[in-house]
Design a protein around this motif. Structure first.
Motif, PDB file in Angstrom:
ATOM      1  N   MET A 106       0.848  -1.192   0.000  1.00 33.99           N
ATOM      2  CA  MET A 106       0.000   0.000   0.000  1.00 33.99           C
ATOM      3  C   MET A 106       0.880   1.238   0.000  1.00 33.99           C
ATOM      4  N   ALA A 107       0.579   2.182  -0.864  1.00 32.46           N
ATOM      5  CA  ALA A 107       1.384   3.386  -0.955  1.00 32.46           C
ATOM      6  C   ALA A 107       1.294   4.160   0.338  1.00 32.46           C
ATOM      7  N   ARG A 108       2.336   4.941   0.562  1.00 31.53           N
ATOM      8  CA  ARG A 108       2.411   5.634   1.837  1.00 31.53           C
ATOM      9  C   ARG A 108       1.336   6.711   1.974  1.00 31.53           C
ATOM     10  N   ARG A 109       1.032   7.433   0.849  1.00 31.31           N
ATOM     11  CA  ARG A 109       0.057   8.510   0.955  1.00 31.31           C
ATOM     12  C   ARG A 109      -1.337   8.008   1.333  1.00 31.31           C
ATOM     13  N   PRO A 110      -1.887   6.959   0.681  1.00 25.97           N
ATOM     14  CA  PRO A 110      -3.191   6.451   1.126  1.00 25.97           C
ATOM     15  C   PRO A 110      -3.190   6.008   2.583  1.00 25.97           C
ATOM     16  N   VAL A 111      -2.109   5.386   3.046  1.00 24.08           N
ATOM     17  CA  VAL A 111      -2.040   4.972   4.437  1.00 24.08           C
ATOM     18  C   VAL A 111      -2.062   6.179   5.355  1.00 24.08           C
ATOM     19  N   SER A 112      -1.375   7.233   4.970  1.00 24.73           N
ATOM     20  CA  SER A 112      -1.365   8.445   5.778  1.00 24.73           C
ATOM     21  C   SER A 112      -2.758   9.052   5.875  1.00 24.73           C
ATOM     22  N   TRP A 113      -3.477   9.052   4.726  1.00 21.32           N
ATOM     23  CA  TRP A 113      -4.840   9.551   4.759  1.00 21.32           C
ATOM     24  C   TRP A 113      -5.723   8.667   5.637  1.00 21.32           C
ATOM     25  N   LEU A 114      -5.506   7.358   5.575  1.00 16.97           N
ATOM     26  CA  LEU A 114      -6.275   6.440   6.417  1.00 16.97           C
ATOM     27  C   LEU A 114      -5.997   6.711   7.896  1.00 16.97           C
ATOM     28  N   ALA A 115      -4.726   6.900   8.240  1.00 13.11           N
ATOM     29  CA  ALA A 115      -4.367   7.181   9.627  1.00 13.11           C
ATOM     30  C   ALA A 115      -5.006   8.481  10.102  1.00 13.11           C
ATOM     31  N   ALA A 116      -4.985   9.513   9.238  1.00 17.00           N
ATOM     32  CA  ALA A 116      -5.589  10.789   9.606  1.00 17.00           C
ATOM     33  C   ALA A 116      -7.093  10.644   9.818  1.00 17.00           C
ATOM     34  N   ALA A 117      -7.745   9.849   8.961  1.00 16.92           N
ATOM     35  CA  ALA A 117      -9.187   9.644   9.100  1.00 16.92           C
ATOM     36  C   ALA A 117      -9.513   8.903  10.393  1.00 16.92           C
ATOM     37  N   VAL A 118      -8.701   7.892  10.741  1.00 16.97           N
ATOM     38  CA  VAL A 118      -8.927   7.141  11.975  1.00 16.97           C
ATOM     39  C   VAL A 118      -8.790   8.051  13.187  1.00 16.97           C
ATOM     40  N   VAL A 119      -7.742   8.876  13.201  1.00 17.92           N
ATOM     41  CA  VAL A 119      -7.540   9.792  14.321  1.00 17.92           C
ATOM     42  C   VAL A 119      -8.695  10.785  14.419  1.00 17.92           C
ATOM     43  N   ALA A 120      -9.177  11.275  13.272  1.00 17.16           N
ATOM     44  CA  ALA A 120     -10.298  12.221  13.277  1.00 17.16           C
ATOM     45  C   ALA A 120     -11.549  11.586  13.876  1.00 17.16           C
ATOM     46  N   VAL A 121     -11.827  10.343  13.505  1.00 16.40           N
ATOM     47  CA  VAL A 121     -12.997   9.655  14.053  1.00 16.40           C
ATOM     48  C   VAL A 121     -12.845   9.447  15.561  1.00 16.40           C
ATOM     49  N   LEU A 122     -11.642   9.057  16.000  1.00 20.09           N
ATOM     50  CA  LEU A 122     -11.411   8.875  17.429  1.00 20.09           C
ATOM     51  C   LEU A 122     -11.581  10.178  18.194  1.00 20.09           C
ATOM     52  N   VAL A 123     -11.146  11.272  17.609  1.00 21.94           N
ATOM     53  CA  VAL A 123     -11.313  12.577  18.250  1.00 21.94           C
ATOM     54  C   VAL A 123     -12.794  12.899  18.408  1.00 21.94           C
ATOM     55  N   VAL A 124     -13.577  12.637  17.360  1.00 24.56           N
ATOM     56  CA  VAL A 124     -15.015  12.926  17.417  1.00 24.56           C
ATOM     57  C   VAL A 124     -15.713  12.043  18.450  1.00 24.56           C
ATOM     58  N   LEU A 125     -15.321  10.773  18.523  1.00 16.95           N
ATOM     59  CA  LEU A 125     -15.993   9.831  19.405  1.00 16.95           C
ATOM     60  C   LEU A 125     -15.554   9.920  20.857  1.00 16.95           C
ATOM     61  N   VAL A 126     -14.315  10.331  21.100  1.00 13.50           N
ATOM     62  CA  VAL A 126     -13.770  10.290  22.456  1.00 13.50           C
ATOM     63  C   VAL A 126     -13.460  11.681  22.984  1.00 13.50           C
ATOM     64  N   LEU A 127     -12.650  12.431  22.241  1.00 11.55           N
ATOM     65  CA  LEU A 127     -12.158  13.700  22.756  1.00 11.55           C
ATOM     66  C   LEU A 127     -13.243  14.768  22.794  1.00 11.55           C
ATOM     67  N   LEU A 128     -14.006  14.909  21.717  1.00 10.24           N
ATOM     68  CA  LEU A 128     -15.031  15.951  21.678  1.00 10.24           C
ATOM     69  C   LEU A 128     -16.115  15.764  22.750  1.00 10.24           C
ATOM     70  N   PRO A 129     -16.649  14.559  22.957  1.00 14.34           N
ATOM     71  CA  PRO A 129     -17.649  14.415  24.021  1.00 14.34           C
ATOM     72  C   PRO A 129     -17.109  14.786  25.402  1.00 14.34           C
ATOM     73  N   LEU A 130     -15.866  14.380  25.715  1.00 20.48           N
ATOM     74  CA  LEU A 130     -15.308  14.728  27.015  1.00 20.48           C
ATOM     75  C   LEU A 130     -15.057  16.233  27.120  1.00 20.48           C
ATOM     76  N   ALA A 131     -14.590  16.822  26.011  1.00 20.35           N
ATOM     77  CA  ALA A 131     -14.395  18.271  26.017  1.00 20.35           C
ATOM     78  C   ALA A 131     -15.733  18.991  26.156  1.00 20.35           C
ATOM     79  N   GLY A 132     -16.753  18.506  25.458  1.00 20.16           N
ATOM     80  CA  GLY A 132     -18.073  19.101  25.599  1.00 20.16           C
ATOM     81  C   GLY A 132     -18.623  18.948  27.003  1.00 20.16           C
ATOM     82  N   LEU A 133     -18.347  17.812  27.636  1.00 19.01           N
ATOM     83  CA  LEU A 133     -18.789  17.593  29.008  1.00 19.01           C
ATOM     84  C   LEU A 133     -18.133  18.589  29.953  1.00 19.01           C
TER      85      LEU A 133
END
Length: 569
Positions: free
Chosen positions: A1-28
């Motif tokens: 797998m090329a490095r650029r698609p993997v990097s985009w995948l990693a960025a997308a995973v981190v973004a989803v984790l931020v929305v699911l975990v970090l944002l709710p706690l910050a909102g709380l």
């Protein structure tokens, strides 16, 4: 797998984790200091109301957590010792039964306790013992003793599994060497075996403590009737009555308590060596108990039968009793299949004929499947990105941290965090309160630690040399994943999905603040029926939940027994 698609995948995973975990706690956290908070921190921490709002519930939570942690560890360790280290008769069956209580909903054991020990303290129909003329004291029927004992019966399975695994790794050569030095059996047990499993004992205690502190259903069913409060029940009461800001403050306190205890436990074992596996290790030697094997085995059997068999029998029998807790009224199938009858349970139909219950059953299964698929897919993508970028330390640290944080957040507090963040529209995010989507998102966030750990373990068993060989043949990244990696990790991912499904189906803490009449779930119906005194209906629905969980667990066991896929390094 090329490095650029993997990097985009990693960025997308981190973004989803931020929305699911970090944002709710910050909102709380933000909701406790915003313009609508109106001095919530001061009211909770330092005001004439703080005793009832914070300090008494905090004391109740610590009492429940410590009692559950200590007793569950003691019971689980004893059963693990009997099963792994002794020649007690029937030890394999004891080991199988000891894992069952954790697969059941915690409120199932609480309802079984109430069915047996309920007295006339709060009115209503008495339990089985009271109906037989036994005077059940208030401290045994309600309050902290009943809450702790019920939670111990549910969570000792955690300690059993952890300690049994550690005892299995105590090599026979270590024990034999100690005996050659003249050490007695007691000295071997206390100076060799016990220190070797120290981390496992601590882990079992911390898991049981965290679960006991965060549990909502058991304190609500057995504590609230006599005004015994914990942080989870208090914050539920605050948020459900519209006092959201104070409830959010209590949620943060609950998160802090669970997090501090778990982190303190990690620091206690950091830097110490507990190695017991060597290159010349032999299988653990079983201790010959002699005449003591029968009473010790009887005690172990008594524990597992009382916690794994009796609750199910009690619940099943209670659902066919015409009168709650009494055989005098005869038997009936009304609470399962009966039509509406004004003379029985205020006209409430049997659970299998009630469209509300059937809708809740469909919603519960749909929620479990949606959360299982979502959590496994997210964990798979995260593991794939980590595997493809082994040197990206920041990525590994971020994914590991965000994936572990939900374990530190009790379920009720996590539900409050999602209400604070997604309860009203904010920017591009619409209001999700009262929708099925918020239940799925909260469930995925709560299940991340299990799903991510399972996925990373599954990917870790597949050698990278397979990918390297496929690259030499010209296979692209998507093809390598679909034709090679995915078939090899599928069983591990499926088991992780089943674990998430079972946990979500029987969970009440995460969804108790999020469920509305538009999104009925079986666990919430059980809590409502139990709170309103419809004991037979609550017990029947609990058995339905247990049946769904058991079927899913058996499916997981069947997957484990399939022949292993052969791989070549």
């Amino acid at each position: 797998m090329a490095r650029r698609p993997v990097s985009w995948l990693a960025a997308a995973v981190v973004a989803v984790l931020v929305v699911l975990v970090l944002l709710p706690l910050a909102g709380l956290a933000g909701a406790t200091v915003g313009p609508d908070a109106d001095g919530a921190w001061a009211d909770v921490v330092a005001s004439p109301l703080s005793g009832a709002l914070l300090w008494q519930p905090l004391g109740g939570s610590l009492l429940v957590g410590l009692g559950t942690g200590l007793l569950a560890t003691l019971v689980g360790a004893y059963l693990a010792w009997v099963v792994v280290m002794t020649d007690a008769p029937g030890r394999r069956a004891v080991g199988a039964l000891a894992a069952i209580p954790f697969a059941l909903p915690s409120f199932a054991i609480a309802l079984a306790w109430e069915t047996v020990f309920r007295n006339d303290r709060i009115g209503g129909e008495p339990g089985l013992l009271a109906a037989l003329g036994v005077a059940v004291p208030d401290w045994l029927a309600w309050g902290p003793v009943s809450v702790v004992l019920t939670l111990v019966a549910h969570y000792y399975s955690l300690s059993f599994v952890v300690v049994a695994a550690a005892l299995t790794n105590v090599g026979g050569d270590v024990v034999a060497a100690a005996r050659l030095t003249g050490a007695s059996r007691w000295q071997v047990a206390t100076r060799v075996v016990l220190p070797s499993v120290g981390p496992a004992l601590l882990s079992g205690f911390l898991l049981a403590f965290a679960e006991g502190v965060s549990n909502f259903a058991v304190p609500a069913l057995l504590g609230l009737p006599v005004r015994f409060q914990t942080l989870s029940t208090r914050l539920y009461g605050a948020i459900s009555t519209g006092d959201a800001a104070r409830g959010y403050v209590l949620s943060l306190v609950l998160v802090a308590v669970a997090g501090l205890v778990l982190l303190a436990g990690q620091r206690m074992t950091r830097g110490r060596s507990y190695s017991t596996i060597t290159g010349k290790a032999t299988r653990a030697q079983r201790l010959r108990l002699g005449p003591a094997r029968w009473p010790l085995a009887a005690l172990a059997w008594g524990i597992v039968v009382a916690t794994a068999v009796v609750p199910g029998v009690v619940l099943a029998v209670s659902t066919v009793l015409r009168r709650t807790g009494s055989l005098d009224g005869g038997l009936t199938w009304h609470y399962w299949v009966g039509a509406s009858d004004p003379s029985v349970a205020q006209g409430t139909r049997g659970v299998l004929r009630d469209p509300v219950v059937l809708d809740a059953l469909g919603g519960t299964i749909a929620l479990g499947l949606a959360v299982a698929v979502g959590a496994v897919v997210l964990a798979t993508l995260a593991s794939l990105a980590l595997r493809a970028l082994p040197r990206a330390r920041a990525l590994h640290a971020t994914v590991s941290t965000l994936g572990y944080v939900p374990f530190l957040v009790p379920g009720v507090a996590l539900g409050a965090a999602f209400i604070a963040q997604f309860g009203t529209g904010s920017g591009p995010l619409p209001s999700l309160y009262g929708t099925f989507a918020i239940l799925v998102l909260a469930g995925i966030a709560a299940s991340l630690p299990f799903a991510l750990q399972t996925a990373r373990a599954a990917f870790g068993q597949v050698s990278t040399e397979l990918d390297e060989a496929a690259v030499l043949t010209g296979a692209g990244g998507a093809r390598r994943f679909g034709r090679i990696t995915l078939p090899l990790v599928s069983r591990g991912l499926a088991n992780g999905g089943v674990l998430v499904f079972v946990t979500m189906v029987r969970d009440l803490s995460v969804v108790v603040l999020l469920v509305t009449p538009a999104t009925p779930l079986l666990s919430m119906l059980t809590f409502r029926y139990a709170s309103e005194g419809f004991t037979q209906h609550a017990n029947a629905i609990t058995l339905v939940i247990a049946a769904v969980a058991v079927v899913a667990t058996l499916l997981a066991r069947r997957l484990e027994r399939r022949p292993d896929l052969e791989t070549t390094r």
